[in-house]
Design a protein around this motif. Structure first.
Motif, PDB file in Angstrom:
ATOM      1  N   GLY A 119       0.795  -1.228   0.000  1.00 51.44           N
ATOM      2  CA  GLY A 119       0.000   0.000   0.000  1.00 51.44           C
ATOM      3  C   GLY A 119       0.819   1.265   0.000  1.00 51.44           C
ATOM      4  O   GLY A 119       0.269   2.368  -0.064  1.00 51.44           O
ATOM      5  N   LYS A 120       2.133   1.144   0.056  1.00 51.17           N
ATOM      6  CA  LYS A 120       3.010   2.316   0.171  1.00 51.17           C
ATOM      7  C   LYS A 120       2.880   3.264  -1.021  1.00 51.17           C
ATOM      8  O   LYS A 120       2.758   4.475  -0.837  1.00 51.17           O
ATOM      9  N   SER A 121       2.889   2.758  -2.242  1.00 53.35           N
ATOM     10  CA  SER A 121       2.820   3.666  -3.397  1.00 53.35           C
ATOM     11  C   SER A 121       1.458   4.351  -3.473  1.00 53.35           C
ATOM     12  O   SER A 121       1.363   5.535  -3.812  1.00 53.35           O
ATOM     13  N   ALA A 122       0.394   3.629  -3.144  1.00 51.54           N
ATOM     14  CA  ALA A 122      -0.932   4.247  -3.127  1.00 51.54           C
ATOM     15  C   ALA A 122      -1.008   5.321  -2.049  1.00 51.54           C
ATOM     16  O   ALA A 122      -1.548   6.415  -2.279  1.00 51.54           O
ATOM     17  N   LEU A 123      -0.446   5.054  -0.878  1.00 55.66           N
ATOM     18  CA  LEU A 123      -0.440   6.036   0.199  1.00 55.66           C
ATOM     19  C   LEU A 123       0.355   7.270  -0.192  1.00 55.66           C
ATOM     20  O   LEU A 123      -0.069   8.406   0.072  1.00 55.66           O
ATOM     21  N   ASP A 124       1.488   7.071  -0.839  1.00 57.77           N
ATOM     22  CA  ASP A 124       2.294   8.215  -1.305  1.00 57.77           C
ATOM     23  C   ASP A 124       1.492   9.081  -2.273  1.00 57.77           C
ATOM     24  O   ASP A 124       1.542  10.314  -2.211  1.00 57.77           O
ATOM     25  N   ALA A 125       0.748   8.444  -3.175  1.00 56.18           N
ATOM     26  CA  ALA A 125      -0.077   9.189  -4.128  1.00 56.18           C
ATOM     27  C   ALA A 125      -1.174   9.958  -3.405  1.00 56.18           C
ATOM     28  O   ALA A 125      -1.427  11.132  -3.705  1.00 56.18           O
ATOM     29  N   VAL A 126      -1.841   9.315  -2.456  1.00 54.83           N
ATOM     30  CA  VAL A 126      -2.888   9.991  -1.688  1.00 54.83           C
ATOM     31  C   VAL A 126      -2.301  11.186  -0.947  1.00 54.83           C
ATOM     32  O   VAL A 126      -2.875  12.282  -0.961  1.00 54.83           O
ATOM     33  N   ASP A 127      -1.145  11.000  -0.308  1.00 55.84           N
ATOM     34  CA  ASP A 127      -0.505  12.106   0.417  1.00 55.84           C
ATOM     35  C   ASP A 127      -0.212  13.273  -0.515  1.00 55.84           C
ATOM     36  O   ASP A 127      -0.462  14.434  -0.169  1.00 55.84           O
ATOM     37  N   ALA A 128       0.315  12.988  -1.709  1.00 58.25           N
ATOM     38  CA  ALA A 128       0.628  14.048  -2.675  1.00 58.25           C
ATOM     39  C   ALA A 128      -0.643  14.779  -3.108  1.00 58.25           C
ATOM     40  O   ALA A 128      -0.659  16.019  -3.207  1.00 58.25           O
ATOM     41  N   LEU A 129      -1.695  14.020  -3.356  1.00 56.46           N
ATOM     42  CA  LEU A 129      -2.961  14.630  -3.758  1.00 56.46           C
ATOM     43  C   LEU A 129      -3.553  15.477  -2.635  1.00 56.46           C
ATOM     44  O   LEU A 129      -4.046  16.583  -2.872  1.00 56.46           O
ATOM     45  N   ARG A 130      -3.499  14.963  -1.426  1.00 57.85           N
ATOM     46  CA  ARG A 130      -4.012  15.724  -0.283  1.00 57.85           C
ATOM     47  C   ARG A 130      -3.204  17.002  -0.073  1.00 57.85           C
ATOM     48  O   ARG A 130      -3.778  18.061   0.204  1.00 57.85           O
TER      49      ARG A 130
END
Length: 173
Positions: A119-130
């Protein structure tokens, strides 16, 4: 479309392989889901776009570069919803953006991803979007390998929704 239809399509594309494989997070596995085989197969893309479209109610899509770009593009075409691309890091040239495309403060976005393991890459993407002002509380993936992604994302207030799980893919093997 049923879960079995999608499992069959990935298998027909030879995207599910058995043997010993090293995964991107450093672990090993006795099976591998080759996203490049299913993401370059027109029938798989058509089925994935249709299945994603049935589950999307957010007005904007985001794809994680590079792997989810074909998925978000076909899903955008299927749904008529615009999309952005979340890079792993800012570009070192041009605009230097980490988020490519039009994203406005407060946009509700669902992140599309190919395979979730940790889930790390998905979490990184969510963090960037947020960080860019988007409202993101859901990641939609083709395959959840059931190796911790759901739990990691939940810790950050993010729901993981998967078209298929490892259990689905490996049933009968």
């Amino acid at each position: 479309m049923t879960t079995q239809d999608l499992v069959d399509a990935l298998r027909d594309a030879d995207a599910v392989k058995f043997g010993e494989f090293e995964l991107s997070h450093g672990g090993t596995s006795d099976y591998y889901v080759d996203k490049y085989l299913f993401e370059t197969d027109p029938e798989c893309l058509r089925l994935i776009a249709a299945a994603f479209a049935e589950r999307i109610d957010e007005p904007k899509l985001a794809g994680v570069a590079l792997g989810a770009v074909p998925l978000v593009a076909v899903t955008s075409a299927e749904t008529g919803r615009p999309y952005v691309i979340a890079r792993k890091q800012e570009k070192e040239y041009g605009t230097g953006n980490r988020i490519e495309g039009r994203l406005d403060e407060g946009d509700r976005v669902v992140v599309l991803e190919d395979i979730a393991t940790t889930g790390k890459s998905a979490l990184d993407a969510v963090d960037a979007l947020r960080e860019a002002g988007a409202v993101v509380d859901r990641v939609l993936v083709v395959v959840d390998r059931e190796e911790g992604a759901r739990e990691l994302l939940a810790e950050h207030g993010i729901e993981l929704d998967a078209l298929l799980t490892a259990s689905d893919l490996l049933a009968g093997e």
